[in-house]
Write a protein that holds these residues in place. Structure first.
Motif, PDB file in Angstrom:
ATOM      1  N   GLU A 201       0.925  -1.627   0.238  1.00  0.00           N
ATOM      2  CA  GLU A 201       0.225  -0.358   0.001  1.00  0.00           C
ATOM      3  C   GLU A 201       0.926   1.284   0.308  1.00  0.00           C
ATOM      4  N   ARG A 202       0.337   1.784  -0.350  1.00  0.00           N
ATOM      5  CA  ARG A 202       1.272   3.389  -0.519  1.00  0.00           C
ATOM      6  C   ARG A 202      -0.228   4.229  -1.147  1.00  0.00           C
ATOM      7  N   HIS A 203      -0.492   5.567   0.099  1.00  0.00           N
ATOM      8  CA  HIS A 203      -1.265   6.624  -0.398  1.00  0.00           C
ATOM      9  C   HIS A 203      -1.062   7.410   0.285  1.00  0.00           C
TER      10      HIS A 203
ATOM     11  N   ARG B 148       1.735  18.623  -7.827  1.00  0.00           N
ATOM     12  CA  ARG B 148       3.075  18.513  -6.894  1.00  0.00           C
ATOM     13  C   ARG B 148       4.056  16.763  -7.216  1.00  0.00           C
ATOM     14  N   GLU B 149       2.942  15.634  -7.429  1.00  0.00           N
ATOM     15  CA  GLU B 149       3.525  13.967  -7.380  1.00  0.00           C
ATOM     16  C   GLU B 149       4.462  13.769  -8.645  1.00  0.00           C
ATOM     17  N   GLU B 150       4.599  14.996  -9.673  1.00  0.00           N
ATOM     18  CA  GLU B 150       5.572  14.909 -10.626  1.00  0.00           C
ATOM     19  C   GLU B 150       7.025  16.074 -10.564  1.00  0.00           C
TER      20      GLU B 150
ATOM     21  N   ALA C  88      -2.706  29.960  11.262  1.00  0.00           N
ATOM     22  CA  ALA C  88      -3.483  29.296  11.798  1.00  0.00           C
ATOM     23  C   ALA C  88      -3.719  27.591  11.659  1.00  0.00           C
ATOM     24  N   LYS C  89      -3.529  26.965   9.978  1.00  0.00           N
ATOM     25  CA  LYS C  89      -4.110  26.152   9.935  1.00  0.00           C
ATOM     26  C   LYS C  89      -2.810  24.984   8.904  1.00  0.00           C
ATOM     27  N   CYS C  90      -1.584  25.794   9.235  1.00  0.00           N
ATOM     28  CA  CYS C  90      -0.449  24.917   8.763  1.00  0.00           C
ATOM     29  C   CYS C  90       0.742  24.981   9.608  1.00  0.00           C
TER      30      CYS C  90
ATOM     31  N   ALA D  96       1.688  24.270  12.756  1.00  0.00           N
ATOM     32  CA  ALA D  96       1.430  22.887  13.653  1.00  0.00           C
ATOM     33  C   ALA D  96       2.394  21.832  12.735  1.00  0.00           C
ATOM     34  N   CYS D  97       1.781  21.169  11.504  1.00  0.00           N
ATOM     35  CA  CYS D  97       3.047  20.474  10.509  1.00  0.00           C
ATOM     36  C   CYS D  97       4.062  20.579   9.981  1.00  0.00           C
ATOM     37  N   HIS D  98       3.350  22.253   9.394  1.00  0.00           N
ATOM     38  CA  HIS D  98       4.738  22.041   8.099  1.00  0.00           C
ATOM     39  C   HIS D  98       5.405  23.557   9.392  1.00  0.00           C
TER      40      HIS D  98
ATOM     41  N   LEU E 229       8.434  16.133  11.177  1.00  0.00           N
ATOM     42  CA  LEU E 229       7.138  17.301  11.172  1.00  0.00           C
ATOM     43  C   LEU E 229       6.473  16.312  10.803  1.00  0.00           C
ATOM     44  N   LEU E 230       4.666  16.977  10.862  1.00  0.00           N
ATOM     45  CA  LEU E 230       4.056  15.813  10.329  1.00  0.00           C
ATOM     46  C   LEU E 230       4.275  15.922   8.953  1.00  0.00           C
ATOM     47  N   GLY E 231       4.261  17.237   8.340  1.00  0.00           N
ATOM     48  CA  GLY E 231       4.158  17.426   6.911  1.00  0.00           C
ATOM     49  C   GLY E 231       5.730  17.517   7.091  1.00  0.00           C
ATOM     50  N   GLU E 232       6.524  18.541   5.690  1.00  0.00           N
ATOM     51  CA  GLU E 232       7.575  18.413   5.887  1.00  0.00           C
ATOM     52  C   GLU E 232       7.928  19.864   5.777  1.00  0.00           C
ATOM     53  N   ALA E 233       9.126  20.657   6.070  1.00  0.00           N
ATOM     54  CA  ALA E 233       9.699  21.944   5.824  1.00  0.00           C
ATOM     55  C   ALA E 233       8.857  22.634   4.558  1.00  0.00           C
ATOM     56  N   LEU E 234       8.266  24.100   4.317  1.00  0.00           N
ATOM     57  CA  LEU E 234       7.672  24.132   2.809  1.00  0.00           C
ATOM     58  C   LEU E 234       8.721  25.467   2.930  1.00  0.00           C
ATOM     59  N   PHE E 235       9.252  26.084   3.887  1.00  0.00           N
ATOM     60  CA  PHE E 235      10.709  26.899   3.235  1.00  0.00           C
ATOM     61  C   PHE E 235      11.580  26.443   4.790  1.00  0.00           C
TER      62      PHE E 235
ATOM     63  N   ASP F 112      -2.273  24.858  -7.254  1.00  0.00           N
ATOM     64  CA  ASP F 112      -2.976  23.375  -7.661  1.00  0.00           C
ATOM     65  C   ASP F 112      -3.177  22.796  -6.118  1.00  0.00           C
ATOM     66  N   TYR F 113      -1.734  21.867  -5.295  1.00  0.00           N
ATOM     67  CA  TYR F 113      -1.794  20.962  -4.795  1.00  0.00           C
ATOM     68  C   TYR F 113      -2.256  21.411  -2.914  1.00  0.00           C
ATOM     69  N   VAL F 114      -2.244  22.390  -2.428  1.00  0.00           N
ATOM     70  CA  VAL F 114      -2.502  23.180  -1.648  1.00  0.00           C
ATOM     71  C   VAL F 114      -4.599  23.652  -1.798  1.00  0.00           C
TER      72      VAL F 114
ATOM     73  N   ALA G  78      -5.028  19.894  -1.526  1.00  0.00           N
ATOM     74  CA  ALA G  78      -5.042  18.186  -0.396  1.00  0.00           C
ATOM     75  C   ALA G  78      -4.951  19.176   0.639  1.00  0.00           C
ATOM     76  N   MET G  79      -4.835  20.063   1.004  1.00  0.00           N
ATOM     77  CA  MET G  79      -3.993  21.459   2.058  1.00  0.00           C
ATOM     78  C   MET G  79      -5.552  21.536   2.805  1.00  0.00           C
ATOM     79  N   PRO G  80      -5.432  22.123   3.963  1.00  0.00           N
ATOM     80  CA  PRO G  80      -4.664  21.255   5.093  1.00  0.00           C
ATOM     81  C   PRO G  80      -4.724  19.570   5.058  1.00  0.00           C
TER      82      PRO G  80
ATOM     83  N   TYR H 231       2.004  33.816   0.084  1.00  0.00           N
ATOM     84  CA  TYR H 231       2.546  33.424   1.968  1.00  0.00           C
ATOM     85  C   TYR H 231       3.856  32.547   1.280  1.00  0.00           C
ATOM     86  N   LEU H 232       3.767  31.678   1.069  1.00  0.00           N
ATOM     87  CA  LEU H 232       4.314  30.626   0.463  1.00  0.00           C
ATOM     88  C   LEU H 232       5.743  30.687  -0.346  1.00  0.00           C
ATOM     89  N   LEU H 233       5.433  31.546  -1.808  1.00  0.00           N
ATOM     90  CA  LEU H 233       6.820  32.006  -1.673  1.00  0.00           C
ATOM     91  C   LEU H 233       7.318  33.157  -1.599  1.00  0.00           C
TER      92      LEU H 233
END
Lengths: 427, 243
Positions: free
Chosen positions: A117-119, A281-283, B81-83, B85-87, B97-103, B176-178, B181-183, B201-203
């Motif tokens: 599994e990988r998700h 992001r995945e590519e 407020a929303k990111c 904690a994990c980043h 970190l639960l997520g990874e460092a974005l910067f 697109d990603y944020v 899929a986020m938070p 902000y991330l840029l």
């Protein structure tokens, strides 16, 4: 004391069996269902003889051992079977993945329950009655297909592997094949060719890429060249004869034979035809790898040839004498044509025997009979595919990539066998 | 006489054979054709609003971006407020970190960060965006990272150095990603406005744009990310050569 205790267990186990036997097979099965399953059909399959001591694993075995199976009628048929309670073959899960126990499997099909599994956002629960796949973008006629629609199209079946492209770990001696590269599994997949659906919607000539999107919490997206869609891409709704497992994309997933696992988007909900990749992001951030000259390689779809000896491997305790070295080899570029094995630290190589029929883009079993005299050595295998690609050593690959790991890392795995016979990963 | 009749019989038999062979071939071709029609008439037409509801992807050329403006000051508040904690907040942490460092506050691989400058043709877009909202500043690259520019980013499994600024080739991917899929604990819950502000902000935190640069649907696709030039397409083709 201990003996007395187990005797008591034996006694009760036998007594209960006997009572159940007197009640008759069908009645026994019914009792088991009501008492233990809480309506779960799978659990109804629990063998009668192991019901009483289920809470204690030692007595499970004892109960089975004492019952001479030729003297007691066996249990009745069930709605769904389970592996023998003696077998403890398991995946190795983390928060985001779960690895196939390659060292514990036989042949080349991965039991669905053990498929890796990988998700990226957990496993979604999708109601098959509400499932829909939308195909739109550069098409003549955007269409929506229900699961029943997908099943009405001509179907195809293909046996192939799916491998995560991030599938190489090393660094310590106590590592099993499962830990090193357990993110590869093989199933017999059934579904509809994507090309059939492409014709149905009328994919335009100018369309060169398509986006595949999942209906999970990560709303997974990958851009795929349209040529793969016309070639051998499938939408799979069945795996090893049953519906695709939830972890594998129930009720329907994309299947791109030979390509990095992430592109076979699970829980597929949408396909958009386009004239450019989407750079998801995945590519970009993921599934890209550093290569020569500080560059980052992108859209490396095909999985290169690879093999691993799964026996003997860690944690095998090897006995002197004849050993059948066993393993699997696979390539995303077609068929494996040869697997070579070395039993002398890589100084000389001999051809292993391949188990036929050798399938396209599929795990291929290999074997080599060897007599271990008890001398310390290292054994290893390397795969050669129909393009002439030879699986590289770690050093060769690291030099060619100027990198020490990452995605698409497929080096030869060496097992060290010390005089004690306790097999470990050579590091 | 006899002979001629015989020959004729052979000819007739041969003709019969040839004709029936042709008939068989033609019918099988027809049959296999009818087995594989071009279209099966299965599936229903997708309604435009149905597609619109699902079609959330954003391409590097900006296709799919909603109209909007993002400001890093607003993004900072949402991030905290929303990111966060994990980043994290760009600091080097001991605990993963639960997520990874974005910067990162200290940019490890900002080599070639000068490429983060918005190319001249793109300055127009920024100028336009800026004038629209009376914002100051143009996109500005970081020169801070240059000192520690030795190590190539994202290499050798050093995950901590892979950030948006050092690894991501397109700025549109952030949006697109944020948005999709986020938070992580509440995916798809952000408004387009929040996603725009977070993108700005991330840029900014990745030294790609200045604090006051406004991000719009026109300017976002124009941003040239520092690592874009490092991306190459797969050139493996099987065979003997190792790549």
């Amino acid at each position: 004391m201990k003996e007395e205790g187990s005797e008591h267990n034996l006694f009760t186990a036998r007594k209960i069996s006997r009572r159940k036997w007197l009640l008759g097979g069908a009645a026994t099965a019914a009792v088991v269902m009501v008492q233990t399953s809480l309506g779960k059909m799978v659990q109804a399959a629990v063998p009668e003889s192991i019901v009483p001591p289920l809470t204690d694993s030692t007595s499970v075995k004892e109960a089975l051992i004492v019952a001479d199976p030729t003297k007691v009628p066996g249990r009745t048929p069930s709605v769904s079977g389970m592996p023998s309670p003696y077998e403890k073959v398991e995946r190795l899960p983390t928060l985001t993945s779960s690895r196939t126990p390659l060292q514990d499997l036989y042949g080349t099909i991965t039991p669905s329950a053990l498929h890796f599994e990988r998700h990226h956002g957990g496993i979604p629960d999708i109601d098959p009655a509400k499932y829909e796949l939308v195909i739109h973008g550069m098409v003549d006629k955007p269409l929506v297909f229900s699961l029943a629609d997908l099943k009405r199209f001509p179907s195809v079946t293909k046996t192939c592997f799916i491998e995560c492209s991030g599938n190489y770990r090393s660094g310590k001696e106590e590592m099993s094949p499962q830990e090193i590269c357990g993110l590869t599994s093989q199933s017999e997949w059934t579904g509809v060719m994507l090309s059939t659906l492409f014709r149905e919607v009328g994919v335009r000539d100018k369309a060169s890429w398509f986006l595949a999107e999942g209906g999970d919490a990560s709303v997974m997206t990958r851009s795929i060249p349209v040529s793969k869609g016309w070639d051998d891409a499938m939408i799979a709704y069945a795996q090893n004869g049953e519906a695709v497992r939830p972890e594998q994309g129930y009720p329907a997933r994309l299947l791109l034979p030979g390509w990095e696992g992430n592109t076979s988007v699970k829980w597929l909900r949408r396909i958009e035809l386009s004239d450019a990749p989407f750079m998801t992001r995945e590519e970009t951030s993921k599934y890209t790898e550093s290569v020569k000259g500080g560059m980052i390689r992108q859209f490396s779809f095909v999985m290169d040839a690879r093999s691993i000896i799964t026996f003997p491997s860690f944690p095998t305790q090897l006995e002197r004498g004849w050993v059948e070295i066993r393993g699997i080899a696979w390539t995303g570029r077609g068929k494996i044509i040869r697997v070579e094995v070395s039993v002398d630290d890589g100084r000389s190589w001999v051809n292993a025997e391949l188990q036929g029929p050798v399938l396209d883009k599929a795990h291929t079993a290999f074997r080599y009979l060897w007599k271990w005299e008890g001398k310390e050595t290292e054994i290893m295998s390397r795969a050669i595919d129909e393009t002439g690609y030879v699986q590289p050593s770690y050093q060769e690959l690291a030099a060619a990539r100027e990198s020490k790991g990452g995605y698409h890392f497929n080096p030869v795995v060496r097992w060290r066998i010390p005089r004690s016979g306790k097999v470990v990963l050579s590091t | 006489m006899y002979k001629r009749i015989l020959i004729n019989r052979y000819v007739v038999a041969l003709l019969f054979f040839v004709i029936s062979a042709v008939v068989i071939i033609v019918t099988t071709i027809n049959r296999s054709r009818s087995k594989h029609p071009d279209k099966f008439g299965i599936g229903r037409a997708a309604k435009p609003e149905e597609i619109a509801a699902l079609d959330i992807d954003v391409r590097p050329d900006g296709k799919g971006l909603p109209a909007g403006t993002g400001r890093s000051a607003a993004g900072k508040l949402i991030y905290e407020a929303k990111c966060i904690a994990c980043h994290g907040n760009g600091e080097k942490t001991e605990t993963p970190l639960l997520g990874e460092a974005l910067f990162l506050n200290e940019v490890p691989g900002a080599e070639g960060a000068s490429n983060g400058v918005v190319a001249s043709s793109e300055k127009a877009a920024f100028a336009k965006a800026s004038s629209e909202v009376k914002a100051s500043g143009n996109a500005k690259a970081s020169s801070k990272g240059k000192a520690s520019a030795k190590k190539s980013s994202g290499e050798k499994g050093d995950r901590s150095s892979k950030t948006i600024g050092t690894y991501w080739p397109y700025a549109t991917t952030i949006f697109d990603y944020v948005r999709r899929a986020m938070p992580y604990n509440a995916p798809g819950s952000l408004s387009n406005q929040e996603v725009y502000d977070l993108t700005a902000y991330l840029l900014y935190r990745n030294h790609i744009i200045s604090e006051n640069t406004i991000v719009t649907e026109q300017s976002l696709p124009q941003i040239v990310m520092p690592s874009k030039k490092k991306f190459v397409e797969d050139d493996r083709k099987g065979g003997a050569e190792l790549r």
